[in-house]
Design a protein around this motif. Structure first.
Motif, PDB file in Angstrom:
ATOM      1  N   LEU A  40       0.799  -1.216   0.000  1.00 11.49           N
ATOM      2  CA  LEU A  40       0.000   0.000   0.000  1.00 11.49           C
ATOM      3  C   LEU A  40       0.837   1.274   0.000  1.00 11.49           C
ATOM      4  N   SER A  41       2.157   1.138  -0.149  1.00 11.56           N
ATOM      5  CA  SER A  41       2.985   2.346  -0.094  1.00 11.56           C
ATOM      6  C   SER A  41       3.947   2.409  -1.268  1.00 11.56           C
ATOM      7  N   GLY A  42       4.455   3.615  -1.481  1.00 15.02           N
ATOM      8  CA  GLY A  42       5.445   3.835  -2.520  1.00 15.02           C
ATOM      9  C   GLY A  42       4.838   3.850  -3.906  1.00 15.02           C
ATOM     10  N   GLY A  43       5.705   3.741  -4.878  1.00  9.73           N
ATOM     11  CA  GLY A  43       5.306   3.777  -6.274  1.00  9.73           C
ATOM     12  C   GLY A  43       5.507   5.165  -6.858  1.00  9.73           C
ATOM     13  N   LEU A  44       5.893   5.197  -8.117  1.00  8.27           N
ATOM     14  CA  LEU A  44       6.087   6.445  -8.843  1.00  8.27           C
ATOM     15  C   LEU A  44       5.482   6.299 -10.224  1.00  8.27           C
TER      16      LEU A  44
END
Length: 148
Positions: free
Chosen positions: A26-30
């Motif tokens: 559920l966290s991070g990503g670009l």
């Protein structure tokens, strides 16, 4: 979002192409998206950085853009600053770092919360010194979260 959902999203928004670094749980990503006619080449991507080369005309003179979202966790920042410094040092030529560095240089850049400690900005200070970076400043609201 995972890569598939992000792919649907950037196309629905009308962008020509994109580079997606998927989230971990559920966290991070670009995601970096651009319109048709923007001339750029992919260099690299990681969990906190997308590096692209913008072309400038037929002579292929250009500049490197480093789109960042620095780790919010303090324990991951030392490796982030090291890799960002290496990325800039390996490129040569003009460059810009754009994004959220999750770091400030002085107490004047902070509003509320706990007191700022000078050592907290050391990674950013070292990066700026080692690469010759200049803070171009900003315009508009000081904080993105103040606009409701």
């Amino acid at each position: 979002m995972d890569s598939t959902r992000m792919g649907v999203m950037w196309r629905r928004l009308g962008f020509f192409d994109a580079v997606v670094v998927p989230s971990m749980g559920l966290s991070g990503g670009l995601c970096l998206m651009w319109k048709r006619g923007v001339e750029l080449d992919f260099i690299s991507a990681s969990s906190s950085l997308i590096a692209m080369k913008f072309r400038d005309g037929p002579s292929y003179l250009g500049w490197t853009a480093l789109f960042t979202y620095a780790p919010p966790q303090v324990q991951h920042r030392r490796s982030f600053w090291k890799s960002l410094t290496e990325e800039v040092s390996n490129r040569g030529g003009p460059w810009a770092c754009i994004g959220d560095l999750n770091c400030i240089l002085s107490a004047e850049e902070k509003y509320g919360g706990r007191e700022f400690r000078t050592y907290e900005g050391q990674g950013l200070r070292d990066f700026m010194f080692d690469t010759g970076a200049v803070d171009l400043g900003s315009m508009g609201a000081w904080y993105t979260w103040t606009n409701g």
